[in-house]
Design a protein around this motif. Structure first.
Motif, PDB file in Angstrom:
ATOM      1  N   ILE A  61       0.858  -1.177   0.000  1.00  0.00           N
ATOM      2  CA  ILE A  61       0.000   0.000   0.000  1.00  0.00           C
ATOM      3  C   ILE A  61       0.897   1.231   0.000  1.00  0.00           C
ATOM      4  CG2 ILE A  61      -1.771   1.272   1.250  1.00  0.00           C
ATOM      5  CD1 ILE A  61      -2.554  -1.409   2.554  1.00  0.00           C
ATOM      6  N   PRO A  62       0.833   2.038  -1.050  1.00  0.00           N
ATOM      7  CA  PRO A  62       1.695   3.229  -1.074  1.00  0.00           C
ATOM      8  C   PRO A  62       1.203   4.284  -0.083  1.00  0.00           C
ATOM      9  CG  PRO A  62       0.247   3.208  -2.977  1.00  0.00           C
ATOM     10  CD  PRO A  62       0.018   1.913  -2.238  1.00  0.00           C
ATOM     11  N   LEU A  63       2.149   5.050   0.419  1.00  0.00           N
ATOM     12  CA  LEU A  63       1.798   6.146   1.327  1.00  0.00           C
ATOM     13  C   LEU A  63       1.293   7.334   0.529  1.00  0.00           C
ATOM     14  CD1 LEU A  63       4.788   6.248   3.835  1.00  0.00           C
ATOM     15  CD2 LEU A  63       2.449   5.571   4.319  1.00  0.00           C
ATOM     16  N   GLU A  64       0.391   8.053   1.120  1.00  0.00           N
ATOM     17  CA  GLU A  64      -0.028   9.320   0.528  1.00  0.00           C
ATOM     18  C   GLU A  64       1.164  10.278   0.581  1.00  0.00           C
ATOM     19  OE1 GLU A  64      -2.969  10.134  -0.871  1.00  0.00           O
ATOM     20  OE2 GLU A  64      -3.579   8.060  -0.607  1.00  0.00           O
ATOM     21  N   PRO A  65       1.277  11.203  -0.372  1.00  0.00           N
ATOM     22  CA  PRO A  65       2.417  12.128  -0.359  1.00  0.00           C
ATOM     23  C   PRO A  65       2.535  12.925   0.944  1.00  0.00           C
ATOM     24  CG  PRO A  65       1.304  12.228  -2.465  1.00  0.00           C
ATOM     25  CD  PRO A  65       0.468  11.357  -1.576  1.00  0.00           C
ATOM     26  N   ALA A  66       1.419  13.353   1.511  1.00  0.00           N
ATOM     27  CA  ALA A  66       1.475  14.123   2.761  1.00  0.00           C
ATOM     28  C   ALA A  66       1.981  13.259   3.909  1.00  0.00           C
ATOM     29  CB  ALA A  66       0.102  14.692   3.099  1.00  0.00           C
ATOM     30  N   ASP A  67       1.603  11.979   3.933  1.00  0.00           N
ATOM     31  CA  ASP A  67       2.090  11.077   4.977  1.00  0.00           C
ATOM     32  C   ASP A  67       3.584  10.811   4.827  1.00  0.00           C
ATOM     33  OD1 ASP A  67      -0.409  10.836   6.173  1.00  0.00           O
ATOM     34  OD2 ASP A  67      -0.962   9.122   4.921  1.00  0.00           O
ATOM     35  N   ARG A  68       4.029  10.632   3.572  1.00  0.00           N
ATOM     36  CA  ARG A  68       5.455  10.423   3.324  1.00  0.00           C
ATOM     37  C   ARG A  68       6.261  11.645   3.753  1.00  0.00           C
ATOM     38  NH1 ARG A  68       8.156  12.422  -0.553  1.00  0.00           N
ATOM     39  NH2 ARG A  68       6.351  12.751  -1.870  1.00  0.00           N
ATOM     40  N   ARG A  69       5.763  12.852   3.405  1.00  0.00           N
ATOM     41  CA  ARG A  69       6.464  14.077   3.792  1.00  0.00           C
ATOM     42  C   ARG A  69       6.466  14.260   5.309  1.00  0.00           C
ATOM     43  NH1 ARG A  69       4.165  16.045  -1.306  1.00  0.00           N
ATOM     44  NH2 ARG A  69       2.272  16.663  -0.240  1.00  0.00           N
ATOM     45  N   ARG A  70       5.383  13.849   5.984  1.00  0.00           N
ATOM     46  CA  ARG A  70       5.322  13.945   7.441  1.00  0.00           C
ATOM     47  C   ARG A  70       6.380  13.053   8.072  1.00  0.00           C
ATOM     48  NH1 ARG A  70       3.003  10.636  10.715  1.00  0.00           N
ATOM     49  NH2 ARG A  70       1.691   9.757   9.091  1.00  0.00           N
ATOM     50  N   ASP A  90       0.165  20.349  14.611  1.00  0.00           N
ATOM     51  CA  ASP A  90      -0.719  20.991  13.632  1.00  0.00           C
ATOM     52  C   ASP A  90       0.099  21.709  12.568  1.00  0.00           C
ATOM     53  OD1 ASP A  90      -3.019  20.119  14.919  1.00  0.00           O
ATOM     54  OD2 ASP A  90      -3.104  21.898  16.213  1.00  0.00           O
ATOM     55  N   ALA A  91       1.170  22.377  12.974  1.00  0.00           N
ATOM     56  CA  ALA A  91       2.036  23.064  12.008  1.00  0.00           C
ATOM     57  C   ALA A  91       2.727  22.055  11.097  1.00  0.00           C
ATOM     58  CB  ALA A  91       3.067  23.913  12.740  1.00  0.00           C
ATOM     59  N   ILE A  92       3.148  20.923  11.642  1.00  0.00           N
ATOM     60  CA  ILE A  92       3.775  19.884  10.827  1.00  0.00           C
ATOM     61  C   ILE A  92       2.781  19.344   9.810  1.00  0.00           C
ATOM     62  CG2 ILE A  92       4.672  17.523  10.928  1.00  0.00           C
ATOM     63  CD1 ILE A  92       6.096  18.323  13.523  1.00  0.00           C
ATOM     64  N   ARG A  97       1.408  19.278   3.802  1.00  0.00           N
ATOM     65  CA  ARG A  97       0.473  19.386   2.677  1.00  0.00           C
ATOM     66  C   ARG A  97       1.043  20.222   1.541  1.00  0.00           C
ATOM     67  NH1 ARG A  97      -4.038  21.515   5.904  1.00  0.00           N
ATOM     68  NH2 ARG A  97      -3.789  20.207   7.711  1.00  0.00           N
ATOM     69  N   LEU A  98       2.204  20.862   1.772  1.00  0.00           N
ATOM     70  CA  LEU A  98       2.847  21.649   0.715  1.00  0.00           C
ATOM     71  C   LEU A  98       3.486  20.711  -0.302  1.00  0.00           C
ATOM     72  CD1 LEU A  98       4.457  24.364   2.988  1.00  0.00           C
ATOM     73  CD2 LEU A  98       2.351  24.550   1.662  1.00  0.00           C
ATOM     74  N   ASP A  99       3.902  21.265  -1.440  1.00  0.00           N
ATOM     75  CA  ASP A  99       4.466  20.423  -2.497  1.00  0.00           C
ATOM     76  C   ASP A  99       5.874  19.931  -2.135  1.00  0.00           C
ATOM     77  OD1 ASP A  99       5.627  22.894  -2.654  1.00  0.00           O
ATOM     78  OD2 ASP A  99       5.725  22.920  -4.833  1.00  0.00           O
ATOM     79  N   ASP A 100       6.392  19.007  -2.972  1.00  0.00           N
ATOM     80  CA  ASP A 100       7.680  18.373  -2.698  1.00  0.00           C
ATOM     81  C   ASP A 100       8.845  19.355  -2.733  1.00  0.00           C
ATOM     82  OD1 ASP A 100       6.811  15.807  -2.154  1.00  0.00           O
ATOM     83  OD2 ASP A 100       6.902  15.166  -4.250  1.00  0.00           O
ATOM     84  N   SER A 101       8.825  20.337  -3.625  1.00  0.00           N
ATOM     85  CA  SER A 101       9.943  21.279  -3.704  1.00  0.00           C
ATOM     86  C   SER A 101      10.012  22.157  -2.452  1.00  0.00           C
ATOM     87  CB  SER A 101       9.849  22.136  -4.968  1.00  0.00           C
ATOM     88  OG  SER A 101       8.667  22.901  -4.939  1.00  0.00           O
ATOM     89  N   THR A 102       8.874  22.578  -1.939  1.00  0.00           N
ATOM     90  CA  THR A 102       8.853  23.361  -0.696  1.00  0.00           C
ATOM     91  C   THR A 102       9.308  22.506   0.473  1.00  0.00           C
ATOM     92  OG1 THR A 102       6.985  24.628  -1.573  1.00  0.00           O
ATOM     93  CG2 THR A 102       7.418  24.813   0.778  1.00  0.00           C
ATOM     94  N   HIS A 103       8.886  21.256   0.474  1.00  0.00           N
ATOM     95  CA  HIS A 103       9.280  20.347   1.544  1.00  0.00           C
ATOM     96  C   HIS A 103      10.790  20.062   1.500  1.00  0.00           C
ATOM     97  CE1 HIS A 103       8.476  17.406   4.635  1.00  0.00           C
ATOM     98  NE2 HIS A 103       9.169  16.517   3.950  1.00  0.00           N
TER      99      HIS A 103
END
Length: 114
Positions: A61-70, A90-92, A97-103
């Motif tokens: 099961i792949p992770l959602e992008p927001a979960d992976r970034r978290r 909450d801030a994290i 939820r921001l895009d990969d380049s910002t992360h």
């Protein structure tokens, strides 16, 4: 008993300390590993080592992008020695939820200033 009682600091007092609450009490000692634990059986406390995970039994099961970034952000903060406070979650969540380049820029800043 009245007044303050002085604690002994001899070797017998260090052996009485719980090694989980006072890990420095066991430093420098070369304690032998129980023979049954070394052979893969249960040790003195009845505990046993867990087997290595089987990669074939993992869920695909792949992770959602927001979960992976978290997870990546928590790993970066932990590596940098920064412990998030409970109110920071909450801030994290918002940052993840921001895009990969910002992360990626956020992680670069954490590693640069840590």
């Amino acid at each position: 008993m009245t007044g303050l009682q002085a604690f002994t600091v001899g070797t017998t007092a260090l052996h009485d300390l719980d090694p989980y609450r006072f890990p420095a009490a066991r430093l420098g000692e070369d304690l032998p590993e129980p023979a049954s634990a070394a052979l893969g059986g249960t040790d003195v406390d009845g505990d046993y080592p867990l087997p290595a995970p089987d990669p074939a039994s993992r869920l695909s099961i792949p992770l959602e992008p927001a979960d992976r970034r978290r997870l990546e952000l928590h790993a970066a903060l932990t590596t940098a020695g920064i412990a998030p406070m409970p109110g920071d979650l909450d801030a994290i969540a918002v940052l993840c939820r921001l895009d990969d380049s910002t992360h990626a820029a956020l992680q670069r800043w954490i590693h640069h200033f840590a």
